[in-house]
Design a protein around this motif. Structure first.
Motif, short mmCIF file in Angstrom:
data_model
loop_
_atom_site.label_atom_id
_atom_site.label_comp_id
_atom_site.label_asym_id
_atom_site.label_seq_id
_atom_site.Cartn_x
_atom_site.Cartn_y
_atom_site.Cartn_z
N THR A 91 0.83 -1.21 0.00
CA THR A 91 0.00 0.00 0.00
C THR A 91 0.87 1.27 0.00
OG1 THR A 91 -0.05 0.13 2.40
CG2 THR A 91 -1.85 -1.11 1.33
N PHE A 92 0.24 2.38 -0.40
CA PHE A 92 0.89 3.69 -0.36
C PHE A 92 1.29 4.01 1.09
CE2 PHE A 92 0.30 8.34 0.21
CZ PHE A 92 1.30 8.78 -0.65
N GLU A 93 0.39 3.72 2.03
CA GLU A 93 0.64 4.03 3.44
C GLU A 93 1.89 3.30 3.95
OE1 GLU A 93 -2.28 3.46 2.08
OE2 GLU A 93 -3.94 4.26 3.26
N ASP A 100 9.85 6.91 5.40
CA ASP A 100 10.03 7.85 6.51
C ASP A 100 10.93 7.23 7.59
OD1 ASP A 100 9.30 10.42 7.70
OD2 ASP A 100 8.33 9.18 9.24
N GLY A 101 10.86 5.90 7.73
CA GLY A 101 11.68 5.20 8.72
C GLY A 101 13.17 5.33 8.43
N ILE A 123 1.32 10.48 8.00
CA ILE A 123 2.07 9.27 8.37
C ILE A 123 3.53 9.58 8.73
CG2 ILE A 123 3.05 7.13 7.38
CD1 ILE A 123 0.45 6.96 5.66
N CYS A 124 4.11 10.55 7.99
CA CYS A 124 5.57 10.74 8.07
C CYS A 124 6.00 11.75 9.14
CB CYS A 124 6.10 11.21 6.72
SG CYS A 124 5.85 9.99 5.42
N ASN A 125 7.16 11.49 9.73
CA ASN A 125 7.77 12.48 10.63
C ASN A 125 8.46 13.57 9.83
OD1 ASN A 125 7.23 11.48 13.29
ND2 ASN A 125 8.53 9.73 12.74
N ALA A 126 9.02 13.20 8.68
CA ALA A 126 9.71 14.19 7.85
C ALA A 126 8.69 15.13 7.22
CB ALA A 126 10.49 13.47 6.76
N PRO A 127 9.07 16.40 6.97
CA PRO A 127 8.17 17.30 6.25
C PRO A 127 7.87 16.75 4.86
CG PRO A 127 10.10 18.48 7.11
CD PRO A 127 10.35 17.03 7.32
#
Ligand code: NCD
Length: 313
Positions: A91-93, A100-101, A123-127
């Motif tokens: 999936t995209f998610e 992001d990990g 979902i992501c921590n990064a911008p």
């Protein structure tokens, strides 16, 4: 620099105030000047941009890539969708969570599903920067469009812009409309056959701009400072016959413009198909390759701003 009101992610131009563009364009000018004498700067040394393009892209992907390298950062590209586990049904998610990990400093994402950039940002921590989510938005294209217009005209206040083509499916013209609406006395002329006219959600979101709609450009041209042309978005048509029927319903070339004594500057996000004849390319009013070139500098300024904001937080 005043970041977008929705903090560090760049998902939409809807909430971005004019002060943001003013600061971004000052930064862009500064970087452009520095890059006249140095081929690579060190502003983003040690930072990594991840580019995740799940729809075709030439300019957006490459200009982000060049931009990050020019300001001293590194780029990891997701590669073609066919070569990734998305092709196995991932999936995209899950894909975004995994990328992001690996802890990139910023992610640019393009996907055919409207709202996917927002989903990635959740979902992501990064911008996350929206590099185009279906027919919804393409905010960084609007930034480089505004930058180019401002360079040409000096100011965006009072500008008269024709947006022509497949406005129904276009993400560039929706983001550009929201961005133009933040300036004073702007007039936007939506020029398209009725089937391709601008979506009501776009016009309804505008609170300042003067808006007109027209089916053809003939009578509008003399009023305009800029005519921004877009291609028919073939990949977004549910019915291929509808695309064939509308193909060629608007086309610009030297002959069609020759009856006008005053011509607007011609812009286009590119790629063009057959709506903009290459016989226009050598005219001084043709600004589309300049737009593409400006894109790298505007995106470099944006990346620099996002990376330095997240480093200092
Ligand atoms: C545009 C896009 O992808 O929306 N291209 C671009 O980013 N310069 C326009 C288009 O594909 O028609």
């Amino acid at each position: 620099m005043n970041n977008s009101p929705s903090e560090r992610d760049v998902l939409s131009t809807r909430g971005i105030p004019r002060s943001y563009y003013e600061a971004l364009f000052r930064e862009t000018d500064g970087l452009k000047k520095e890059l006249e004498t140095k081929s690579v700067l060190s502003s983003c040394r040690g930072s990594i941009l991840a580019t995740v393009f799940m729809e075709p892209s030439t300019r957006t992907r490459l200009s982000f890539h060049f931009a990050m390298v020019k300001i001293g950062g590194e780029v990891i590209d997701f590669g073609p969708v066919e070569a990734a586990s998305i092709a196995k049904g991932e999936t995209f998610e899950d894909t975004m969570r995994m990328i992001d990990g690996y802890a990139p400093d910023v992610i640019v994402v393009r996907n055919k599903v409207p709202g996917s950039a927002k989903l990635a940002a959740d979902i992501c921590n990064a911008p996350v920067i929206n590099g185009g989510d279906g027919s919804n938005e393409h905010p960084t294209q609007a930034m480089l469009d505004l930058y180019t217009m401002q360079k040409i005209r000096g100011s965006l206040d009072g500008a008269k812009i024709g947006l022509m083509g497949d406005l129904a499916h276009s993400r560039t013209t929706s983001s550009l409309s929201y961005a133009l609406d933040k300036f004073d006395n702007v007039s936007i002329f939506y020029i398209a056959p009725s089937e391709l006219q601008v979506r009501s959600e776009v016009v309804n979101a505008l609170s300042h701009a003067h808006v007109e709609k027209a089916e053809t450009y003939e009578n509008i041209i003399p009023k305009l400072d800029f005519l921004y042309v877009t291609r028919l978005q073939k990949e977004r048509f549910v019915e291929p016959r509808e695309y064939e029927r509308l193909k060629g319903s608007y086309q610009l070339d030297r002959a069609s413009l020759s009856k006008h004594s005053k011509l607007p500057f011609i812009m286009h996000p590119l790629p063009r198909v057959d709506e903009l004849n290459p016989d226009l390319d050598t005219l001084p009013i043709a600004k589309y390759f300049e737009q593409a070139k400006n894109g790298m500098y505007v995106r470099a300024a944006l990346l620099k701003q996002i990376v330095s904001a997240s480093r200092s937080s």
